[in-house]
Write an enzyme that holds these catalytic residues in place. Structure first.
Site, PDB file in Angstrom:
ATOM      1  N   TYR A  66       0.833  -1.204   0.000  1.00 22.36           N
ATOM      2  CA  TYR A  66       0.000   0.000   0.000  1.00 22.36           C
ATOM      3  C   TYR A  66       0.866   1.252   0.000  1.00 22.36           C
ATOM      4  O   TYR A  66       1.430   1.653   1.012  1.00 22.36           O
ATOM      5  CB  TYR A  66      -0.931   0.018   1.212  1.00 22.36           C
ATOM      6  CG  TYR A  66      -1.801  -1.206   1.330  1.00 22.36           C
ATOM      7  CD1 TYR A  66      -2.330  -1.827   0.195  1.00 22.36           C
ATOM      8  CD2 TYR A  66      -2.099  -1.756   2.565  1.00 22.36           C
ATOM      9  CE1 TYR A  66      -3.133  -2.956   0.298  1.00 22.36           C
ATOM     10  CE2 TYR A  66      -2.898  -2.885   2.681  1.00 22.36           C
ATOM     11  CZ  TYR A  66      -3.413  -3.484   1.552  1.00 22.36           C
ATOM     12  OH  TYR A  66      -4.193  -4.603   1.654  1.00 22.36           O
TER      13      TYR A  66
ATOM     14  N   HIS B 127       0.353 -12.033   1.257  1.00 16.65           N
ATOM     15  CA  HIS B 127      -0.473 -11.100   0.487  1.00 16.65           C
ATOM     16  C   HIS B 127      -0.816 -11.690  -0.883  1.00 16.65           C
ATOM     17  O   HIS B 127       0.048 -11.865  -1.724  1.00 16.65           O
ATOM     18  CB  HIS B 127       0.283  -9.782   0.311  1.00 16.65           C
ATOM     19  CG  HIS B 127      -0.603  -8.627  -0.003  1.00 16.65           C
ATOM     20  ND1 HIS B 127      -0.192  -7.320   0.109  1.00 16.65           N
ATOM     21  CD2 HIS B 127      -1.898  -8.565  -0.410  1.00 16.65           C
ATOM     22  CE1 HIS B 127      -1.187  -6.510  -0.206  1.00 16.65           C
ATOM     23  NE2 HIS B 127      -2.231  -7.251  -0.541  1.00 16.65           N
TER      24      HIS B 127
END
Length: 329
Positions: free
Chosen positions: A56, A123
């Site tokens: 992010y 992830h």
């Protein structure tokens, strides 16, 4: 705020949790000062679970979050970050090797200014060349980090639900949590079909994106959204119906996801104080009879009829095609 147990971890987490992706300016340009204020407001409201990742903003979200958490008592929140997904360049985006898992995690700790995290997650494991890499290399590397005391619990994330089942069946490393997104929403409730299976392993279930990455909103999804035209059309019609009834479809979407008792917590990301407060209201405010009727109506008339509710494989295929083109002579 209401709380539920996160599987066998013993962690009692707020049913609404804070997704810190917005702090990395993933959706729009953000001000660091407001982002920090949003984190503080979330914690004051009773939210105690925060999810972030190096992906992010490519480290920015973790850095801003780290600044926001300075001086905040460590026992007042749980924090989860991720490994495996990193940079925007296609050939540098994913790395599930044990060397990168350790190095990437240490960088995350430094950005966050922490000695340990409560949950470390893989992830988007579907982007690995094979789930065998996840089982035989990534998870064992994470287990070593857990044994070092820098990680309390281990989790996996991704879009295809079947991958969770396969990993839980085959792993020799205890998996404590799963994070699923866009599968526990009004337009796609397929996560509910897997809950009994996941219960056998006593994993904590985390849900993300109750508005399906913008599908269940008046504004609609961003241009890059991988949903098919059929899904987009159904969601658009549902939003228009709600507008005709003077009802906010996003509120219905939030209440639907938060109401699934088997899901420990639902992640919502924002770097806006007003949006955060609106999300918190979804926990404390009930639906009117008119809103309940509207929810039942749009589920029955717009979403049950969808033959294909997911976009599984679209993003993975696109990634591998881009990587193949990049490496082509």
């Amino acid at each position: 705020m209401k709380y539920r147990l996160l599987g066998k971890t013993g962690l009692e987490v707020s049913i609404l949790s804070f997704g810190a992706s917005s702090l990395g300016s993933v959706f729009r340009s953000t001000k660091e000062s407001e982002s920090i204020e949003v984190v503080h407001e979330a914690l004051k409201s009773g939210i105690n679970y925060i999810d972030v990742a190096p992906w992010y903003g490519h480290g920015k979200a973790e850095t801003v979050l780290g600044k926001a958490l300075q001086g905040v008592p460590r026992d007042s929140y749980y924090i989860a970050t991720k490994v495996g997904r990193y940079l925007p360049e296609v050939d540098k985006m994913f790395d599930f090797s044990k060397e990168k898992i350790v190095a990437g995690f240490e960088e995350s700790l430094e950005r966050l200014g922490l000695d340990y995290v409560d949950v470390l997650q893989i992830h988007d494991m579907e982007f690995a060349p094979s789930l065998d890499i996840i089982l035989n290399e990534t998870l064992p590397a994470m287990m070593k980090l857990k044994e070092s005391g820098k990680v309390k619990f281990i989790g996996v994330t991704g879009y295809p639900l079947e991958n969770f089942r396969r990993v839980l069946e085959k792993t020799t490393v205890p998996v404590d949590t799963i994070l699923s997104y866009c599968h526990c929403s009004m337009n796609d409730r397929t996560l509910l079909d897997y809950i009994d299976e996941f219960k056998k392993y006593d994993v904590g279930i985390i849900n993300a994106s109750p508005i399906s990455m913008g599908l269940l909103s008046n504004r609609g999804p961003p241009p890059w959204h991988p949903a098919s035209q059929g899904i987009r059309s159904a969601c658009k019609q549902a939003a228009e119906y709600c507008q005709s009834q003077d009802i906010d479809i996003s509120k219905l979407a939030m209440k639907f996801s938060l109401g699934v008792e088997e899901v420990a917590t639902t992640l919502v990301s924002t770097a806006s104080l007003s949006n955060l407060r609106k999300n918190i209201e979804a926990v404390t405010e009930g639906l009117t009879d008119v809103e309940k009727q509207a929810m039942d109506y749009i589920i029955e008339n717009y979403f049950r009829q969808l033959e294909d509710k997911t976009w599984e494989g679209v993003e993975v295929n696109e990634y591998w095609n881009k990587l193949k083109q990049l490496k082509a002579p």
